[in-house]
Every structure is written in C-alpha cells, then in structure tokens.
Design a protein around this motif. Sequence first.
Motif, mmCIF file in Angstrom:
data_model
loop_
_atom_site.group_PDB
_atom_site.id
_atom_site.type_symbol
_atom_site.label_atom_id
_atom_site.label_comp_id
_atom_site.label_asym_id
_atom_site.label_seq_id
_atom_site.Cartn_x
_atom_site.Cartn_y
_atom_site.Cartn_z
ATOM 1 N N ASP A 27 14.204 94.756 58.911
ATOM 2 C CA ASP A 27 13.529 93.725 58.796
ATOM 3 C C ASP A 27 14.028 93.056 57.377
ATOM 4 O O ASP A 27 14.740 92.055 57.558
ATOM 5 N N ALA A 28 14.015 93.829 56.373
ATOM 6 C CA ALA A 28 14.782 93.370 55.215
ATOM 7 C C ALA A 28 16.282 93.106 55.235
ATOM 8 O O ALA A 28 16.948 92.285 54.853
ATOM 9 N N ARG A 29 17.019 94.138 56.036
ATOM 10 C CA ARG A 29 18.200 94.017 56.073
ATOM 11 C C ARG A 29 18.585 92.663 56.780
ATOM 12 O O ARG A 29 19.542 92.109 56.717
ATOM 13 N N ASP A 30 17.961 92.597 58.169
ATOM 14 C CA ASP A 30 18.127 91.257 58.760
ATOM 15 C C ASP A 30 17.980 90.060 58.019
ATOM 16 O O ASP A 30 18.848 89.095 58.099
ATOM 17 N N ARG A 31 17.084 90.025 57.384
ATOM 18 C CA ARG A 31 16.816 88.824 56.471
ATOM 19 C C ARG A 31 17.829 88.612 55.457
ATOM 20 O O ARG A 31 18.432 87.641 55.251
ATOM 21 N N ALA A 32 18.410 89.804 55.054
ATOM 22 C CA ALA A 32 19.532 89.805 53.878
ATOM 23 C C ALA A 32 20.676 88.977 54.578
ATOM 24 O O ALA A 32 21.432 88.390 53.859
ATOM 25 N N ASP A 33 21.038 89.667 55.821
ATOM 26 C CA ASP A 33 22.048 89.300 56.445
ATOM 27 C C ASP A 33 22.030 87.626 56.613
ATOM 28 O O ASP A 33 23.179 87.176 56.605
#
Length: 111
Positions: free
Chosen positions: A80-86
């Motif tokens: 979820d953090a990676r998706d938000r960062a992207d």
Amino acid sequence: MNMEEMLAQAQKAAETIQKQMGDAQAKLDEIEVEGTAGGGLVKVRATARGRILGVAIDESMMKPEEKQMVEDLVTAAFNDARDRADRVSAEEMAKIQQGVGLPPGFKLPGM
C-alpha cells in the motif's frame, strides 16, 4: 537561427530539464506517504521515492498465534505504501513535464 545556436538552446533546455529532475527526485525523498493494512493495525511510512521510514504494528497483533497474520499485514502495508509512493511520484513528475512544456504522457528517460 543557425545550427550552433539551435544546438546551444537544445543543450540549455536539456540542462534545465536535468536540474528539474534532480530537484524533483530530492523533493520526492522528502514527501512521506503511509500504507496501512488490517484497518490500521499495521502501518508503513515511506518516502514518495519508496524508501521505508518506519513500521508500526498494533500491540494486539503481538501474539505467537498471530504471526502469519502479522506477516501478511506487513506485506500488505508495504505494498500500500509503495502504491501511494508511486502515485505521488507520478503526480510530481507530471508537474515537471507540464512546467517544461512537454505534452501529457510524453516519457523522458528516467521519469
């Protein structure tokens, strides 16, 4: 305008874009996002570039019988953090592209 002037302008434009890209990368390392899982039982903080800053796990999950669930929730929170960062990164890069007059969807190397 002669060929030398055109090349000089192209070089200057490339240097400007390169500087803006470097500035954007630095900015992305300062923007924080948070990924969550399990209704907030597990939280992962990261930069918009994807560098993990911290993990928080609710105390109620600290039981041996919850080990597999904790592992699954940590994985989900990281994703979820990676998706938000992207998403944040893509938004910031789009702003730069607009700032230098590139058409929407145009991909520069490294973007």
